[in-house]
Enzyme design. Structure first.
Site, PDB file in Angstrom:
ATOM      1  CE  LYS A   1      -7.098  -4.020  17.096  1.00 27.04           C
ATOM      2  NZ  LYS A   1      -6.665  -4.153  15.682  1.00 27.04           N
TER       3      LYS A   1
ATOM      4  CD  GLU B   1      -8.166  -4.038   0.131  1.00 30.60           C
ATOM      5  OE1 GLU B   1      -8.142  -4.592   1.249  1.00 30.60           O
ATOM      6  OE2 GLU B   1      -8.675  -2.916  -0.068  1.00 30.60           O
TER       7      GLU B   1
ATOM      8  NE  ARG C   1     -11.350  -2.746   0.112  1.00 31.52           N
ATOM      9  CZ  ARG C   1     -11.766  -1.748   0.900  1.00 31.52           C
ATOM     10  NH1 ARG C   1     -13.039  -1.647   1.200  1.00 31.52           N
ATOM     11  NH2 ARG C   1     -10.917  -0.887   1.402  1.00 31.52           N
TER      12      ARG C   1
END
Length: 640
Positions: free
Chosen positions: A304, A387, A415
């Protein structure tokens, strides 16, 4: 061009810093679509990847956006476009914030000056924007499920195209990803899952055998042999049974000497790990996976932030950024906003109450919980992009006597709605939901606006919903919420405060300004717009009474009803969907009370998703700013 300096990774793997006037883009200028990428030789591909990184840093430093994830996916995206035809094949992104290179290679490079701006290029895949964007992607962990649906549609309709899902190791912390993988692996559908692993969510295989098999898998000769052997066995008498027998023997031997991938246990042909910054190996592996004729998973390792040293050193700081100076990097300190104030106050509360715990779903930085994590590490829980799990875990903690505070973005809390109802609501458990990014959030657009939580939070029986409009109110409401009973949500916006409000003393609603012609009602920072509108109306001789709702569930409609009895007119301002809105309940309360109303206007999003843009731009476009309120009041038909 990038101001002063440009950083990029040259073909030899060394970092190069050149002055702006020495850097030129050659290959990227020739790319008008994926077909042009397929024509490039290996040397040109290496140059293209360097130019793409230069382009990303230049563009994102001007507009803001997601940088580190895109820098890490350059070679992978190029390889995907070497193998797949995304105008016909279906490429499904997971989350989608790493789609910038994809957009640049599919004819949208010249639109990057408008990235994430009102009316401009979206920061996530959008099918309405390009045929190359197969599906919307703003939340995590759903890509395999969506891709499997597309693959099954292809099979049932007798069509011919490839389907691929690009998912990150972070998204694999969400349970939905495993539901999709479990079904996809057992389906037998030709489908390629590309796992972009840029962290440690999946342990690396170790040992000499692992290294040897990984190298063997990415050799073209190995692919040709295995594919040819499979085709031969399909046509020889008894070949299918012999192939299955040999495959079982090989698999059992491999399990004895090599840790088997869980993906193979699910039914996938596992390929990798593959160097995610080697276009040639990536292209070869993806081509093999595409041609396998069944579920295949390509495990890719990437870095990344690759190619831009500041993003490599601290990729988390360069995940989502505003405009910045590429030489100086992003600012080290964040400005004080609602998230910071929430996090700081929660640290104080945890010092006073040992039962207070903090939960985040992979958003510790975004929700302001870094200070809490450092101060109270044993009471801080990051559950990953999960979540639903976070809400259910919070329910378990609350049932056993703790006071869990779950800090979560409004659009991500969607969610966990089942857990709000079933796990928290049914037992009336004392869980505090710190609902960050409530209302319009800006440049991330429709996938991230928090415009649905008003309806679904108020739908949970026993839920208290508090709406601070300034930092002091947030502090007071958080303290009150920790001491309450039952489920409590505090919803607050992204960004900072614009006005200070009188100290909140626990009331559900209060009159901030008196006036005789019209009642203006809102909550949270939208109250700023009502006060500005009232001031403008006063200059024109129109008296507007402003009622601020501190709590929208259970709703204290009394002050509003009393005000409307005096004015006879009501305007309710909300940056949420109309279904389940406060305005709807107030209208019903007026009808039930038999209160005569000369004019009633509910200003909200109605049934539409809000686009991207700055919050002031969106409020203006959607009729939710002070000017729109003034125009609404002045246009009332019964105005004398």
């Amino acid at each position: 061009m990038i101001s002063r300096h440009t950083y990029f990774l040259c073909p030899q793997g060394k970092y190069v810093c050149r002055k702006q006037n020495e850097v030129t883009i050659v290959i990227l200028e020739r790319i008008s679509g994926p077909a042009d990428v397929k024509k490039l030789g290996q040397a040109e591909l290496s140059l293209l990847c360097g130019e793409l990184r230069q382009f990303l840093v230049e563009s994102v430093s001007r507009t803001g956006g997601h940088l580190a994830s895109n820098l890490g996916a350059v070679e992978l995206t190029v390889a995907i476009h070497r193998v797949f035809d995304t105008d016909r094949d279906r490429l499904v992104f997971d989350v989608g914030h790493q789609c910038y290179v994809h957009k640049a290679l599919t004819g949208r490079r010249k639109l990057f000056g408008t990235l994430r701006q009102f009316g401009g290029l979206g920061g996530f895949p959008k099918p309405g924007e390009s045929v190359h964007d197969a599906f919307i992607a703003g939340h995590a962990s759903n890509s395999v499920s969506v891709a499997l649906g597309m693959a099954r549609a292809r099979t049932l309709l007798g069509e011919d195209y490839a389907v691929a899902a690009l998912i990150g190791d972070g998204a694999l912390t969400g349970g939905l990803a495993y539901e999709g993988l479990n079904d996809a692996g057992a389906s037998g559908e030709p489908l390629v899952v590309i796992l972009n692993d840029n962290g440690m969510s999946i342990d690396r295989n170790v040992g000499g055998v692992s290294t040897h098999l990984s190298r063997l898998r990415v050799r073209p000769g190995y692919y040709r042999f295995k594919k040819g052997y499979h085709a031969l066995m399909q046509h020889l008498p008894g070949g299918k049974k012999l192939y299955r027998f040999n495959h079982r023997v090989k698999t059992n031997i491999k399990k004895m000497i090599y840790p088997c991938s869980m993906f193979e246990d699910m039914g996938f042909s596992y390929l990798g790990p593959v160097d995610g910054h080697d276009v040639e190996k990536l292209s070869t592996t993806l081509a093999w996976a595409k041609g396998l004729g069944g579920p295949a998973l390509v495990h890719v390792y990437t870095q990344k932030g690759r190619g831009y040293p500041p993003a490599e050193r601290t990729p988390e700081r360069y995940h989502g950024v505003g405009a910045f100076d590429p030489q100086a990097g992003v600012p080290a300190k964040r400005s004080v906003d609602f998230s910071y104030v929430f996090g700081h106050e929660l640290v104080e509360l945890a010092g006073e109450n040992k039962a207070v715990c903090a939960i985040t779903a992979a958003m510790a930085d975004g929700t302001g919980l870094q200070e809490f994590a450092a101060a109270w590490p044993k009471r801080f829980f990051d559950v990953g992009i999960a979540e639903g799990h976070a809400a259910a875990m919070a329910a378990g903690m609350a049932k056993q006597g703790l006071v869990p505070v779950f800090a979560v973005y409004s659009s991500f809390l969607q969610r966990g709605f089942d857990m709000l109802l079933h796990d928290v609501g049914l037992l009336g458990l004392h869980v505090v939901f710190a609902v960050d990014r409530a209302g319009l959030v800006g440049a991330d657009g429709p996938t991230h606006h928090g415009c649905a939580d008003v309806g679904f939070l108020r739908a949970v029986p026993g839920m208290t919903v508090l709406c601070p409009a300034c930092f002091d109110e947030l502090r007071a409401m958080l303290r009150a919420a920790v001491g309450m009973e039952g489920p409590v949500a505090i919803r607050y916006p992204r960004g900072g405060e614009a006005r200070q409000y009188p100290a909140w003393t626990g009331e559900g609603a209060s009159v901030l300004r008196e006036g005789g012609f019209v009642t203006l009602v809102s909550y949270g920072t939208l109250t700023d717009e009502l006060l500005a509108a009232a001031e403008a109306l006063a200059e024109q001789g129109v008296g507007a009474e402003v009622v601020k709702l501190h709590r929208i569930a259970p709703l204290d409609a009394g002050p509003v009803l009393e005000s409307v009895k005096r004015t006879g007119r009501l305007v309710v301002l909300e940056d949420c969907l109309e279904s389940g809105s406060v305005g709807r309940e107030l209208a019903a309360s007026l009808a039930e009370a038999g209160t005569a109303v000369k004019a009633l206007v509910l200003k909200n999003l109605k049934g539409s998703f809000a686009p991207q843009g700055t919050v002031p731009q969106l409020r203006r476009a959607l009729g939710l700013d002070a000017q729109a309120v003034v125009e609404t009041v002045l246009a009332m038909d019964d105005r004398e």
